[in-house]
Design a protein around this motif. Structure first.
Motif, mmCIF file in Angstrom:
data_model
loop_
_atom_site.group_PDB
_atom_site.id
_atom_site.type_symbol
_atom_site.label_atom_id
_atom_site.label_comp_id
_atom_site.label_asym_id
_atom_site.label_seq_id
_atom_site.Cartn_x
_atom_site.Cartn_y
_atom_site.Cartn_z
ATOM 1 N N SER A 106 0.830 -1.204 0.000
ATOM 2 C CA SER A 106 0.000 0.000 0.000
ATOM 3 C C SER A 106 0.865 1.256 0.000
ATOM 4 O O SER A 106 0.986 1.936 1.024
ATOM 5 C CB SER A 106 -0.924 -0.010 1.228
ATOM 6 O OG SER A 106 -1.783 1.097 1.218
ATOM 7 N N GLY A 130 0.392 4.155 -1.310
ATOM 8 C CA GLY A 130 -0.345 5.388 -1.105
ATOM 9 C C GLY A 130 -0.517 5.729 0.364
ATOM 10 O O GLY A 130 -0.338 6.873 0.781
ATOM 11 N N LYS A 131 -0.845 4.721 1.173
ATOM 12 C CA LYS A 131 -1.029 4.943 2.600
ATOM 13 C C LYS A 131 0.301 5.056 3.345
ATOM 14 O O LYS A 131 0.338 5.543 4.477
ATOM 15 C CB LYS A 131 -1.845 3.801 3.201
ATOM 16 C CG LYS A 131 -3.279 3.730 2.679
ATOM 17 C CD LYS A 131 -4.029 2.579 3.325
ATOM 18 C CE LYS A 131 -5.462 2.506 2.821
ATOM 19 N NZ LYS A 131 -6.214 1.375 3.435
ATOM 20 N N MET A 132 1.372 4.579 2.704
ATOM 21 C CA MET A 132 2.673 4.537 3.357
ATOM 22 C C MET A 132 3.637 5.590 2.807
ATOM 23 O O MET A 132 4.847 5.462 2.965
ATOM 24 C CB MET A 132 3.302 3.151 3.182
ATOM 25 C CG MET A 132 2.517 2.040 3.822
ATOM 26 S SD MET A 132 2.607 2.135 5.628
ATOM 27 C CE MET A 132 1.598 0.723 6.090
ATOM 28 N N GLN A 133 3.112 6.616 2.156
ATOM 29 C CA GLN A 133 3.988 7.593 1.508
ATOM 30 C C GLN A 133 4.921 8.272 2.507
ATOM 31 O O GLN A 133 6.111 8.465 2.239
ATOM 32 C CB GLN A 133 3.167 8.648 0.771
ATOM 33 C CG GLN A 133 4.017 9.560 -0.102
ATOM 34 C CD GLN A 133 3.168 10.478 -0.949
ATOM 35 O OE1 GLN A 133 1.989 10.716 -0.641
ATOM 36 N NE2 GLN A 133 3.733 11.024 -2.018
ATOM 37 N N GLU A 134 4.391 8.618 3.658
ATOM 38 C CA GLU A 134 5.226 9.242 4.685
ATOM 39 C C GLU A 134 6.075 8.199 5.397
ATOM 40 O O GLU A 134 7.276 8.415 5.621
ATOM 41 C CB GLU A 134 4.332 9.968 5.698
ATOM 42 C CG GLU A 134 5.097 10.708 6.773
ATOM 43 C CD GLU A 134 4.162 11.451 7.719
ATOM 44 O OE1 GLU A 134 4.263 11.218 8.943
ATOM 45 O OE2 GLU A 134 3.334 12.242 7.228
ATOM 46 N N HIS A 188 7.227 5.620 4.247
ATOM 47 C CA HIS A 188 8.255 5.170 3.315
ATOM 48 C C HIS A 188 9.620 5.768 3.655
ATOM 49 O O HIS A 188 10.659 5.132 3.477
ATOM 50 C CB HIS A 188 7.832 5.550 1.889
ATOM 51 C CG HIS A 188 8.855 5.259 0.856
ATOM 52 N ND1 HIS A 188 9.430 6.255 0.086
ATOM 53 C CD2 HIS A 188 9.423 4.095 0.444
ATOM 54 C CE1 HIS A 188 10.292 5.711 -0.749
ATOM 55 N NE2 HIS A 188 10.317 4.418 -0.550
#
Length: 222
Positions: free
Chosen positions: A74, A76-80, A82
């Motif tokens: 996921s 999109g939900k883990m962009q930060e 990451h």
């Protein structure tokens, strides 16, 4: 002018503490995990198999894979998050590569002196501290700010040069040390070169550790 300095520094921090585009997060995470999964698995189970060294290599690898899997599933939900994963891959990956080099030295070359382990650990800490110190100076000089980069290029050129010298000297030191080990110890040149390569990979992955600082700044900014 002095009153504007804190706001200017905060502006530099805000520019630096940004997330990566969604389109590259998944591919970036997978590509950075390929090398550790390939080399660390081989090093962990290579003859002679030593359980202690296997645990030292497989536990960090498992943590990296679990974190990376969450991002890949996921992005999109883990962009930060990451950013945290990249920093963790940098720290754990570089430490695991250094441990793999030590495993080969002690289990394959039968080096018995503790100085090889002590020297590599001290070298790792010193290089990390020097690079992090330069990173902090670059951050607050505006180097990472796209708007200020042209204006500060002259001021930061020396820091970037010093950073390059540290990396080049570290790499050269690894190669020279391995040549000395081969020359005076009479060890296998093939294994010695693999040890040098693992240390160089540790040096490359340590550069990812700065993403932990970026993640911290991003969370602090909220």
């Amino acid at each position: 002018m002095n009153g504007n300095a804190p706001r200017q520094k905060q502006s530099f921090v805000n520019d630096y503490a940004g997330v990566y585009p969604l389109r590259i997060i998944r591919s970036q995470t997978i590509s950075l995990l390929l090398l550790p999964n390939l080399l660390l698995l081989i090093a962990a189970f290579a003859d002679p198999f030593v359980p202690v060294w296997a645990w030292l290599l497989l536990v960090p690898l498992a943590v990296m894979d679990i974190l990376g899997l969450a991002v890949v599933i996921s992005p999109g939900k883990m962009q930060e998050f990451h950013l945290f994963v990249l920093g963790a891959i940098g720290i754990l990956g570089s430490a695991a590569f250094a441990a793999a080099a030590n495993k080969l030295a002690y289990a394959t070359l039968d080096i018995s002196s503790p100085w090889f382990l002590i020297g590599s650990a001290v070298g790792y800490i010193v290089v990390f501290a020097l690079l992090y110190g330069i990173h902090m100076r670059l951050l607050y000089s505006g180097y990472y700010s796209r708007e200020e980069q042209e204006e500060t290029e002259g001021d930061t050129r020396g820091l970037r040069k010093t950073q390059g010298i540290i990396l080049a000297s570290s790499g050269a030191g690894v190669l020279v040390s391995c040549v000395l080990i081969k020359t005076f110890g009479g060890y296998s040149m093939k294994i010695t070169l693999i040890i040098a390569l693992l240390f160089l990979f540790a040096l490359v992955y340590i550069m990812l550790a700065g993403n932990l600082h970026k993640f911290y700044l991003l969370r602090k900014r909220r």
